[in-house]
Scaffold this motif. Structure first.
Motif, PDB file in Angstrom:
ATOM      1  N   LEU A 116       0.811  -1.222   0.000  1.00 17.21           N
ATOM      2  CA  LEU A 116       0.000   0.000   0.000  1.00 17.21           C
ATOM      3  C   LEU A 116       0.843   1.271   0.000  1.00 17.21           C
ATOM      4  CD1 LEU A 116      -2.764  -1.026   2.569  1.00 17.21           C
ATOM      5  CD2 LEU A 116      -2.864  -1.129   0.075  1.00 17.21           C
ATOM      6  N   LYS A 117       2.146   1.121  -0.010  1.00 10.07           N
ATOM      7  CA  LYS A 117       3.014   2.297   0.027  1.00 10.07           C
ATOM      8  C   LYS A 117       3.184   2.875  -1.372  1.00 10.07           C
ATOM      9  CE  LYS A 117       5.460   1.022   4.262  1.00 10.07           C
ATOM     10  NZ  LYS A 117       6.753   0.742   4.899  1.00 10.07           N
ATOM     11  N   VAL A 118       2.089   3.419  -1.879  1.00 10.20           N
ATOM     12  CA  VAL A 118       2.066   4.003  -3.216  1.00 10.20           C
ATOM     13  C   VAL A 118       1.431   5.389  -3.135  1.00 10.20           C
ATOM     14  CG1 VAL A 118       1.999   1.780  -4.409  1.00 10.20           C
ATOM     15  CG2 VAL A 118      -0.151   2.868  -3.718  1.00 10.20           C
ATOM     16  N   ALA A 119       1.854   6.255  -4.050  1.00 12.57           N
ATOM     17  CA  ALA A 119       1.289   7.604  -4.111  1.00 12.57           C
ATOM     18  C   ALA A 119      -0.143   7.524  -4.628  1.00 12.57           C
ATOM     19  CB  ALA A 119       2.146   8.468  -5.031  1.00 12.57           C
ATOM     20  N   PRO A 120      -1.026   8.434  -4.218  1.00  9.33           N
ATOM     21  CA  PRO A 120      -0.759   9.565  -3.319  1.00  9.33           C
ATOM     22  C   PRO A 120      -0.972   9.232  -1.836  1.00  9.33           C
ATOM     23  CG  PRO A 120      -2.990   9.738  -4.125  1.00  9.33           C
ATOM     24  CD  PRO A 120      -2.412   8.487  -4.758  1.00  9.33           C
ATOM     25  N   PHE A 121      -1.147   7.936  -1.535  1.00 10.92           N
ATOM     26  CA  PHE A 121      -1.529   7.565  -0.179  1.00 10.92           C
ATOM     27  C   PHE A 121      -0.335   7.264   0.724  1.00 10.92           C
ATOM     28  CE2 PHE A 121      -4.896   6.115  -3.110  1.00 10.92           C
ATOM     29  CZ  PHE A 121      -5.901   6.978  -2.707  1.00 10.92           C
ATOM     30  N   TRP A 122       0.877   7.436   0.205  1.00 16.93           N
ATOM     31  CA  TRP A 122       2.060   7.187   1.022  1.00 16.93           C
ATOM     32  C   TRP A 122       3.138   8.173   0.633  1.00 16.93           C
ATOM     33  CZ3 TRP A 122       3.557   4.924   5.305  1.00 16.93           C
ATOM     34  CH2 TRP A 122       4.911   4.720   5.546  1.00 16.93           C
ATOM     35  N   ASP A 123       3.743   8.780   1.614  1.00 18.24           N
ATOM     36  CA  ASP A 123       4.859   9.688   1.370  1.00 18.24           C
ATOM     37  C   ASP A 123       5.722   9.706   2.626  1.00 18.24           C
ATOM     38  OD1 ASP A 123       6.666  11.699   0.880  1.00 18.24           O
ATOM     39  OD2 ASP A 123       5.213  13.009  -0.087  1.00 18.24           O
ATOM     40  N   PRO A 124       6.930   9.143   2.545  1.00 19.38           N
ATOM     41  CA  PRO A 124       7.752   9.016   3.754  1.00 19.38           C
ATOM     42  C   PRO A 124       8.169  10.331   4.389  1.00 19.38           C
ATOM     43  CG  PRO A 124       9.002   8.407   1.788  1.00 19.38           C
ATOM     44  CD  PRO A 124       7.580   8.548   1.372  1.00 19.38           C
ATOM     45  N   ILE A 125       8.060  11.455   3.656  1.00 23.39           N
ATOM     46  CA  ILE A 125       8.479  12.706   4.291  1.00 23.39           C
ATOM     47  C   ILE A 125       7.522  13.104   5.413  1.00 23.39           C
ATOM     48  CG2 ILE A 125       9.405  13.472   2.065  1.00 23.39           C
ATOM     49  CD1 ILE A 125       7.321  15.875   2.476  1.00 23.39           C
ATOM     50  N   GLU A 344      16.490  14.588   3.341  1.00 23.56           N
ATOM     51  CA  GLU A 344      17.099  13.400   3.918  1.00 23.56           C
ATOM     52  C   GLU A 344      16.839  12.189   3.016  1.00 23.56           C
ATOM     53  OE1 GLU A 344      19.013  13.606   6.549  1.00 23.56           O
ATOM     54  OE2 GLU A 344      18.553  15.747   6.737  1.00 23.56           O
ATOM     55  N   PRO A 345      17.693  11.170   3.081  1.00 22.57           N
ATOM     56  CA  PRO A 345      17.554  10.007   2.190  1.00 22.57           C
ATOM     57  C   PRO A 345      16.460   9.048   2.635  1.00 22.57           C
ATOM     58  CG  PRO A 345      19.456   9.717   3.611  1.00 22.57           C
ATOM     59  CD  PRO A 345      18.930  11.101   3.902  1.00 22.57           C
ATOM     60  N   VAL A 346      15.196   9.464   2.497  1.00 18.60           N
ATOM     61  CA  VAL A 346      14.080   8.634   2.950  1.00 18.60           C
ATOM     62  C   VAL A 346      13.344   7.969   1.790  1.00 18.60           C
ATOM     63  CG1 VAL A 346      13.723   9.979   5.051  1.00 18.60           C
ATOM     64  CG2 VAL A 346      12.508  10.633   2.966  1.00 18.60           C
ATOM     65  N   ASP A 347      13.630   8.351   0.561  1.00 21.89           N
ATOM     66  CA  ASP A 347      12.982   7.744  -0.589  1.00 21.89           C
ATOM     67  C   ASP A 347      13.683   6.439  -0.963  1.00 21.89           C
ATOM     68  OD1 ASP A 347      10.932   9.486  -0.857  1.00 21.89           O
ATOM     69  OD2 ASP A 347      11.706  10.550  -2.597  1.00 21.89           O
ATOM     70  N   PRO A 348      13.040   5.589  -1.765  1.00 18.73           N
ATOM     71  CA  PRO A 348      13.682   4.340  -2.196  1.00 18.73           C
ATOM     72  C   PRO A 348      15.062   4.597  -2.789  1.00 18.73           C
ATOM     73  CG  PRO A 348      11.379   4.336  -2.830  1.00 18.73           C
ATOM     74  CD  PRO A 348      11.665   5.706  -2.286  1.00 18.73           C
ATOM     75  N   GLY A 349      16.003   3.722  -2.447  1.00 15.50           N
ATOM     76  CA  GLY A 349      17.370   3.916  -2.911  1.00 15.50           C
ATOM     77  C   GLY A 349      18.109   4.961  -2.121  1.00 15.50           C
ATOM     78  N   ASP A 350      17.561   5.337  -0.981  1.00 15.01           N
ATOM     79  CA  ASP A 350      18.176   6.359  -0.126  1.00 15.01           C
ATOM     80  C   ASP A 350      18.379   7.674  -0.875  1.00 15.01           C
ATOM     81  OD1 ASP A 350      18.263   4.717   2.085  1.00 15.01           O
ATOM     82  OD2 ASP A 350      20.262   3.942   1.630  1.00 15.01           O
ATOM     83  N   THR A 351      17.459   7.994  -1.754  1.00 16.95           N
ATOM     84  CA  THR A 351      17.525   9.265  -2.467  1.00 16.95           C
ATOM     85  C   THR A 351      16.808  10.352  -1.683  1.00 16.95           C
ATOM     86  OG1 THR A 351      15.536   8.698  -3.728  1.00 16.95           O
ATOM     87  CG2 THR A 351      17.669   8.138  -4.716  1.00 16.95           C
ATOM     88  N   LEU A 352      17.121  11.582  -2.016  1.00 15.14           N
ATOM     89  CA  LEU A 352      16.509  12.721  -1.334  1.00 15.14           C
ATOM     90  C   LEU A 352      15.212  13.099  -2.040  1.00 15.14           C
ATOM     91  CD1 LEU A 352      19.642  15.054  -0.933  1.00 15.14           C
ATOM     92  CD2 LEU A 352      18.948  13.119   0.494  1.00 15.14           C
ATOM     93  N   PRO A 353      14.128  13.274  -1.317  1.00 23.26           N
ATOM     94  CA  PRO A 353      12.894  13.726  -1.973  1.00 23.26           C
ATOM     95  C   PRO A 353      13.094  15.007  -2.778  1.00 23.26           C
ATOM     96  CG  PRO A 353      12.417  12.987   0.244  1.00 23.26           C
ATOM     97  CD  PRO A 353      13.919  12.982   0.112  1.00 23.26           C
ATOM     98  N   ILE A 354      13.900  15.916  -2.268  1.00 26.86           N
ATOM     99  CA  ILE A 354      14.106  17.180  -2.969  1.00 26.86           C
ATOM    100  C   ILE A 354      15.075  17.026  -4.135  1.00 26.86           C
ATOM    101  CG2 ILE A 354      16.069  18.055  -1.628  1.00 26.86           C
ATOM    102  CD1 ILE A 354      14.589  20.783  -1.599  1.00 26.86           C
ATOM    103  N   GLY A 355      15.704  15.866  -4.236  1.00 32.62           N
ATOM    104  CA  GLY A 355      16.637  15.622  -5.329  1.00 32.62           C
ATOM    105  C   GLY A 355      18.017  16.154  -5.046  1.00 32.62           C
TER     106      GLY A 355
END
Length: 587
Positions: A116-125, A344-355
Motif C-alpha cells: 500500500l506504500k504508493v502515491a498519493p496515499f504514502w509519502d515518507p516525508i 534526507e535520504p528517505v525515498d527508495p534507494g536512499d535518495t533525497l525527496p528534494i533531489g
C-alpha cells in the motif's frame, strides 16, 4: 433443514475442504461477530465432551460450516483458534471462544502494508522515522481500516465507504421489525490544512568571474580579446587575489591566477613617449612604456547553508447533503503536518525527496506535488470517515449472511427509509444460531454515506504563456488547470506559477546579474594611455604618475549568506465528491 458441522483441525489446515464437513462436536449454539478493523470472534456452545479442552493433545483450531439444504452444499462460516478458558464446563453445554486471528498475523500485515506504500496515499516525508515501519501508518491517508477475513484470514485494507468485494442486495428480505435507523454526528463540511516542510539549502560551488572581468577591462580600453591589460601590470599581478581569500557575504575566491602573455602569446604593445628638445637631457629622446597583456583565472567560491521553509495551505470542502439546519455551525476539522525530511535520504534507494539540497523550492517539483497530493489525501480520508452519518440495523436469514464481511455493502428496501432504500458499507455483523429456539439469523449494521454523488474532473486549463501547441509540453502555463489526487473525487489546481519568496538565486543557473553587484576597472588601458600622453617632462614624472594611477579592479558580489526564507503556497482544491448511498433529501 440446516446442518452445522464442527471440525477440529491443525493450524496448517487453512484451506476449507469437504473433509471438514464432519461433526467432531455437537453444535448447540453459536454466535460469530465481527466489527470493522477487528478480528472475527466466535462463541460456540458444544455438547460438553467432559474432558479437558485445553490439554496439549487436543487440536486448538477449528472450522465451523453449514449446509443449508440448497445446491451450494457445505459452506464455511468460520476458521479460528481456541482462545481463553472454556465456560460452563460443569453443565451439559460448554461454551468456547475462538478468534479468527492468523497465526502469522504480524508478518502478513506487514506484507499487506508494504503493497500500500504508493502515491498519493504514502509519502515518507510525512511519516516520522520511528513509524515508517509501522503497518498502521499506511492507513493515515486512506479512509480505510484493516480487514481480516474470518474464513481465509486474508489481511487487506478496506475503505469505510467503498465495498471492495461487492454488494449484497437483500431488497426486502429483512425482518421488518428489526430495521432501525439512527443519525450520528453530522458530516464534517470542511477541513483546513497547513503543511510545512523545512530543509537547509546547502550549496557548494564556484562561479567563473572571468567573462565579467574581461568585459570590464574591455570597457576600460583593453582591445586585445580574452586578456586584461595595464601599464602597471606588475603591480596588478602581485596584488592578484589568492585562492581562499574571503570576499564576504558567503563568498571567497576559488581558483585564481594570472600570467603575462605579451611578447609570448600576443604581440608586445608599447605606448611611446617623445621628449621635446626643450627638455634638456631627454630632449629628442623617446620612451616606450609597455602595456602588459595578461590572461586571468578568477572564480568566486561559495559554501553556504540557507534555511528554507515552504507552507501549503488549503481548505477542502465536502460535497455533502444537508444534515443539520445550519451546516456552517459544524466545527471544521483541521490538519497540521510538518516535516524536515525533504533533504534526507528517505525515498527508495536512499535518495533525497528534494533531489538536491541546492534546490530553492520543493513543492513546485514533481516530487513536491506528490507530497501535496498526500496531504490532500489525508484530509480526504478524514472527511470520508465523517461522511458515514447514518446507520441502519437489520436482521435477515442466516443463509443470507454467509457472505457477510466488512469488505461488502448491503442494500435494503423499506418504504420507511428516506428514498425508500439505502445502501451502506457493513460496519459490523453477526451470524448466530440459538440452540433452544433453533432460530438462525444474520444481523448487520451498515453505514450510509450522505454525499451528493457528484464526481469531479480535472481541468486542462487555458494556455497563458503562448498559443497552444507552440511550445513543447512542460513549458506551457495553463490558467485554471487542475490534476486529480483521487480520480473523480478531488483535484488540486495547478500552482506552478507561485515563485519562491527569496532572493531569486538559482544555484544551478547562476547569472552574472545574480552574482555580481558591480565590477569596475579603475585606471584601465585607455586612462593610462591618456596619462602617458599628458606628461612630457621626465621619465620619473611619468613613472610617478603611473604609480599613482595604477590599475585596480573594484568587485562587489551580491551577498548569498541570507535567510531564512519562507514561501507560502495558498492552493485551491475542488470540493470532495462523496458517495450518495442514502438520499436524505428525497421527496
Amino acid at each position: 433443514m440446516t446442518t452445522f458441522y464442527f471440525a477440529w483441525v491443525d493450524d496448517t489446515d487453512t484451506e476449507f475442504d469437504e473433509a471438514f464437513l464432519r461433526q467432531d462436536e455437537e453444535v448447540l449454539s453459536f454466535e460469530i461477530s465481527q466489527a470493522e478493523g477487528e478480528f472475527a470472534a466466535m462463541t460456540i456452545g458444544l455438547r460438553n465432551p467432559e474432558e479437558g479442552l485445553l490439554k496439549p493433545a487436543r487440536k486448538q483450531w477449528a472450522w465451523l460450516s453449514a449446509d443449508f439444504g440448497d445446491t451450494a452444499g457445505g459452506q464455511p462460516l468460520f476458521f479460528g483458534r481456541l482462545v481463553g478458558m472454556p465456560e460452563g464446563i460443569i453443565g451439559n453445554e460448554a461454551r468456547l471462544t475462538f478468534a479468527a486471528r492468523p497465526a502469522d498475523f504480524v508478518a502478513a500485515k506487514t506484507t499487506a502494508a508494504a503493497a500500500l506504500k504508493v502515491a498519493p496515499f504514502w509519502d515518507p516525508i510525512w511519516i516520522t522515522p520511528e513509524l515508517a515501519a509501522d503497518p498502521d501508518a499506511v492507513l493515515e491517508a486512506r479512509s480505510a481500516l484493516w480487514h481480516i477475513d474470518r474464513v481465509t484470514h486474508a489481511i487487506t485494507a478496506s475503505d469505510v465507504l467503498e465495498a471492495e468485494d461487492g454488494l449484497i442486495d437483500l431488497v426486502d428480505d429483512v425482518i421488518r421489525d428489526s430495521i432501525e435507523i439512527s443519525f450520528g454526528a453530522p458530516p464534517a463540511m470542511k477541513i483546513t490544512c497547513e503543511a510545512t516542510v523545512g530543509w537547509d539549502q546547502a550549496v557548494v560551488g564556484t562561479f567563473d568571474l572571468k567573462p565579467a572581468l574581461i568585459a570590464a577591462f574591455q570597457a576600460a580600453g583593453t582591445q586585445t580579446p580574452n586578456v586584461v591589460s595595464s601599464f602597471t601590470g606588475q603591480g596588478l599581478m602581485e596584488d592578484w587575489p589568492k585562492p581562499g581569500t574571503r570576499i564576504g557575504g558567503g563568498w571567497s575566491f576559488g581558483e585564481s591566477s594570472i600570467r603575462r602573455v605579451d611578447g609570448f602569446t600576443v604581440p608586445a604593445d608599447y605606448q611611446t613617449q617623445i621628449f621635446s628638445s626643450s627638455q634638456g637631457f631627454f630632449g629628442g629622446q623617446k620612451a616606450n612604456w609597455p602595456c602588459w597583456k595578461m590572461i586571468p583565472v578568477l572564480t568566486a567560491k561559495y559554501d553556504v547553508t540557507r534555511s528554507r521553509r515552504e507552507v501549503v495551505r488549503f481548505t477542502l470542502v465536502s460535497d455533502a447533503q444537508a444534515f443539520v439546519s445550519d451546516p456552517d455551525e459544524t466545527e471544521p476539522l483541521a490538519v497540521t503536518l510538518s516535516s524536515d525530511l525533504v533533504g534526507e535520504p528517505v525515498d527508495p534507494g536512499d535518495t533525497l525527496p528534494i533531489g538536491s539540497r541546492r534546490r530553492r523550492s520543493y513543492f513546485s517539483t514533481a516530487r513536491g506535488r506528490q507530497s501535496v497530493d498526500y496531504v490532500v489525501a489525508v484530509c480526504r480520508a478524514r472527511l470520508r470517515a465523517r461522511a458515514r452519518s447514518v446507520e441502519i440495523k437489520g436482521e435477515t436469514r442466516l443463509s443470507n449472511g454467509v457472505g457477510f464481511s466488512c469488505r461488502k455493502a448491503i442494500r435494503v428496501e423499506d418504504s420507511r427509509l428516506p428514498g425508500g432504500a439505502a445502501t451502506g458499507k457493513i460496519i459490523s455483523y453477526s451470524l448466530s444460531m440459538d440452540g433452544d429456539s433453533g432460530e438462525a439469523i444474520a444481523s448487520f449494521v451498515i453505514g450510509c454515506s450522505v454525499g451528493k454523488g457528484n464526481p469531479v474532473s480535472a481541468a486542462t486549463g487555458t494556455p497563458t504563456y503562448v498559443e497552444e501547441g507552440y511550445v513543447e509540453t512542460g513549458y506551457q502555463i495553463y490558467a485554471g488547470a487542475s490534476s486529480a489526487v483521487v480520480s473523480g473525487e478531488v483535484t488540486v489546481t495547478d500552482y506552478s506559477d507561485i515563485a519562491p519568496d527569496d532572493d531569486g538565486l538559482d544555484f544551478d543557473n547562476l547569472t552574472q546579474a545574480q552574482v555580481i553587484d558591480e565590477i569596475l576597472v579603475i585606471n584601465g588601458e585607455s586612462d593610462q594611455r591618456s596619462l602617458i600622453g599628458a606628461f612630457g617632462s621626465t621619465l620619473d614624472e611619468t613613472g610617478d604618475a603611473l604609480d599613482q594611477a595604477y590599475t585596480e579592479v573594484d568587485l562587489t558580489l551580491v551577498p548569498i549568506s541570507k535567510g531564512p526564507f519562507e514561501t507560502v503556497y495558498a492552493i485551491t482544491v475542488s470540493a470532495l465528491a462523496l458517495p450518495k448511498t442514502i438520499d436524505l433529501e428525497a421527496a
